[in-house]
Design a protein around this motif. Structure first.
Motif, PDB file in Angstrom:
ATOM      1  N   VAL A 122     -20.321 -47.719  26.160  1.00  0.00           N
ATOM      2  CA  VAL A 122     -19.045 -47.164  26.602  1.00  0.00           C
ATOM      3  C   VAL A 122     -19.287 -45.773  27.176  1.00  0.00           C
ATOM      4  O   VAL A 122     -20.004 -44.969  26.585  1.00  0.00           O
ATOM      5  CB  VAL A 122     -18.048 -47.086  25.419  1.00  0.00           C
ATOM      6  CG1 VAL A 122     -16.762 -46.401  25.835  1.00  0.00           C
ATOM      7  CG2 VAL A 122     -17.766 -48.467  24.867  1.00  0.00           C
ATOM      8  N   ASN A 123     -18.687 -45.515  28.327  1.00  0.00           N
ATOM      9  CA  ASN A 123     -18.772 -44.194  28.933  1.00  0.00           C
ATOM     10  C   ASN A 123     -17.693 -43.323  28.301  1.00  0.00           C
ATOM     11  O   ASN A 123     -16.523 -43.419  28.661  1.00  0.00           O
ATOM     12  CB  ASN A 123     -18.581 -44.299  30.450  1.00  0.00           C
ATOM     13  CG  ASN A 123     -18.749 -42.951  31.117  1.00  0.00           C
ATOM     14  OD1 ASN A 123     -19.198 -41.983  30.517  1.00  0.00           O
ATOM     15  ND2 ASN A 123     -18.373 -42.887  32.385  1.00  0.00           N
ATOM     16  N   ALA A 124     -18.093 -42.516  27.317  1.00  0.00           N
ATOM     17  CA  ALA A 124     -17.116 -41.715  26.583  1.00  0.00           C
ATOM     18  C   ALA A 124     -17.684 -40.347  26.246  1.00  0.00           C
ATOM     19  O   ALA A 124     -18.882 -40.197  26.020  1.00  0.00           O
ATOM     20  CB  ALA A 124     -16.718 -42.441  25.298  1.00  0.00           C
TER      21      ALA A 124
ATOM     22  N   GLN B 149      -9.957 -48.804  26.952  1.00  0.00           N
ATOM     23  CA  GLN B 149     -10.601 -48.939  28.271  1.00  0.00           C
ATOM     24  C   GLN B 149      -9.761 -49.738  29.242  1.00  0.00           C
ATOM     25  O   GLN B 149      -9.967 -49.672  30.442  1.00  0.00           O
ATOM     26  CB  GLN B 149     -11.961 -49.622  28.130  1.00  0.00           C
ATOM     27  CG  GLN B 149     -13.025 -48.730  27.559  1.00  0.00           C
ATOM     28  CD  GLN B 149     -14.375 -49.408  27.562  1.00  0.00           C
ATOM     29  OE1 GLN B 149     -14.509 -50.539  27.121  1.00  0.00           O
ATOM     30  NE2 GLN B 149     -15.363 -48.719  28.067  1.00  0.00           N
TER      31      GLN B 149
ATOM     32  N   ILE C 269     -11.494 -48.720  20.824  1.00  0.00           N
ATOM     33  CA  ILE C 269     -12.186 -48.219  22.011  1.00  0.00           C
ATOM     34  C   ILE C 269     -12.050 -49.207  23.172  1.00  0.00           C
ATOM     35  O   ILE C 269     -11.781 -48.813  24.301  1.00  0.00           O
ATOM     36  CB  ILE C 269     -13.675 -47.922  21.680  1.00  0.00           C
ATOM     37  CG1 ILE C 269     -13.741 -46.678  20.781  1.00  0.00           C
ATOM     38  CG2 ILE C 269     -14.487 -47.724  22.960  1.00  0.00           C
ATOM     39  CD1 ILE C 269     -15.129 -46.376  20.235  1.00  0.00           C
ATOM     40  N   MET C 270     -12.208 -50.493  22.895  1.00  0.00           N
ATOM     41  CA  MET C 270     -12.090 -51.508  23.953  1.00  0.00           C
ATOM     42  C   MET C 270     -10.671 -51.544  24.515  1.00  0.00           C
ATOM     43  O   MET C 270     -10.475 -51.660  25.717  1.00  0.00           O
ATOM     44  CB  MET C 270     -12.501 -52.886  23.428  1.00  0.00           C
ATOM     45  CG  MET C 270     -13.963 -52.987  23.082  1.00  0.00           C
ATOM     46  SD  MET C 270     -15.007 -52.479  24.478  1.00  0.00           S
ATOM     47  CE  MET C 270     -16.509 -52.075  23.640  1.00  0.00           C
TER      48      MET C 270
ATOM     49  N   ASN D 163     -21.970 -50.440  22.517  1.00  0.00           N
ATOM     50  CA  ASN D 163     -21.139 -51.121  23.509  1.00  0.00           C
ATOM     51  C   ASN D 163     -21.246 -50.509  24.907  1.00  0.00           C
ATOM     52  O   ASN D 163     -20.482 -50.873  25.794  1.00  0.00           O
ATOM     53  CB  ASN D 163     -19.679 -51.121  23.039  1.00  0.00           C
ATOM     54  CG  ASN D 163     -19.494 -51.978  21.809  1.00  0.00           C
ATOM     55  OD1 ASN D 163     -19.484 -53.197  21.897  1.00  0.00           O
ATOM     56  ND2 ASN D 163     -19.375 -51.359  20.658  1.00  0.00           N
TER      57      ASN D 163
ATOM     58  N   ASN E 125      -8.349 -40.935  23.789  1.00  0.00           N
ATOM     59  CA  ASN E 125      -7.517 -40.598  24.957  1.00  0.00           C
ATOM     60  C   ASN E 125      -6.203 -39.931  24.524  1.00  0.00           C
ATOM     61  O   ASN E 125      -5.125 -40.306  24.978  1.00  0.00           O
ATOM     62  CB  ASN E 125      -7.267 -41.838  25.816  1.00  0.00           C
ATOM     63  CG  ASN E 125      -8.526 -42.314  26.499  1.00  0.00           C
ATOM     64  OD1 ASN E 125      -9.469 -41.565  26.702  1.00  0.00           O
ATOM     65  ND2 ASN E 125      -8.566 -43.591  26.831  1.00  0.00           N
TER      66      ASN E 125
ATOM     67  N   MET F   7     -13.346 -41.832  29.195  1.00  0.00           N
ATOM     68  CA  MET F   7     -12.675 -41.919  27.929  1.00  0.00           C
ATOM     69  C   MET F   7     -13.037 -40.702  27.097  1.00  0.00           C
ATOM     70  O   MET F   7     -14.169 -40.267  27.082  1.00  0.00           O
ATOM     71  CB  MET F   7     -13.095 -43.197  27.201  1.00  0.00           C
ATOM     72  CG  MET F   7     -12.540 -43.296  25.803  1.00  0.00           C
ATOM     73  SD  MET F   7     -13.027 -44.786  24.927  1.00  0.00           S
ATOM     74  CE  MET F   7     -12.479 -46.025  26.049  1.00  0.00           C
TER      75      MET F   7
ATOM     76  N   VAL G 102     -19.987 -46.501  20.272  1.00  0.00           N
ATOM     77  CA  VAL G 102     -20.020 -46.165  21.703  1.00  0.00           C
ATOM     78  C   VAL G 102     -21.376 -46.543  22.297  1.00  0.00           C
ATOM     79  O   VAL G 102     -21.451 -47.156  23.363  1.00  0.00           O
ATOM     80  CB  VAL G 102     -19.705 -44.660  21.910  1.00  0.00           C
ATOM     81  CG1 VAL G 102     -20.075 -44.205  23.314  1.00  0.00           C
ATOM     82  CG2 VAL G 102     -18.234 -44.388  21.628  1.00  0.00           C
TER      83      VAL G 102
END
Length: 80
Positions: free
Chosen positions: A29-31, A79, A75-76, A27, A56, A1, A24
């Motif tokens: 999150v790989n961003a 994904q 963000i969710m 949570n 994105n 992301m 990020v």
């Protein structure tokens, strides 16, 4: 992301970047978070006010600092 915070460096822009990094991290999150400060680059996204938030390559917010839960939701959704 890929997440971009658009802004020239004002206090609101810095606050939004800080909030995005917190969401990020909380949570897991790989961003990749990128700060875009060049006015020509910011203008490519068609926003009239900063800060802007792009996830994105989709502009999800500009001109204000969204609440943490709204940032989390965007963000969710990105994904999926």
């Amino acid at each position: 992301m890929n997440i971009k915070v658009l802004g020239t460096g004002c206090a609101k822009c810095k606050k939004l970047e800080e909030k995005v990094r917190e969401v990020v991290a909380l949570n897991n999150v790989n961003a990749t978070i990128e700060k875009v400060t060049e006015i020509q680059e910011i203008m490519k996204y068609g926003i009239m006010m900063t800060p802007g938030l792009v996830i994105n390559e989709k502009v999800v917010s500009y001109g204000s600092i969204p609440k943490d839960n709204q940032i989390t939701q965007w963000i969710m959704e990105a994904q999926l």
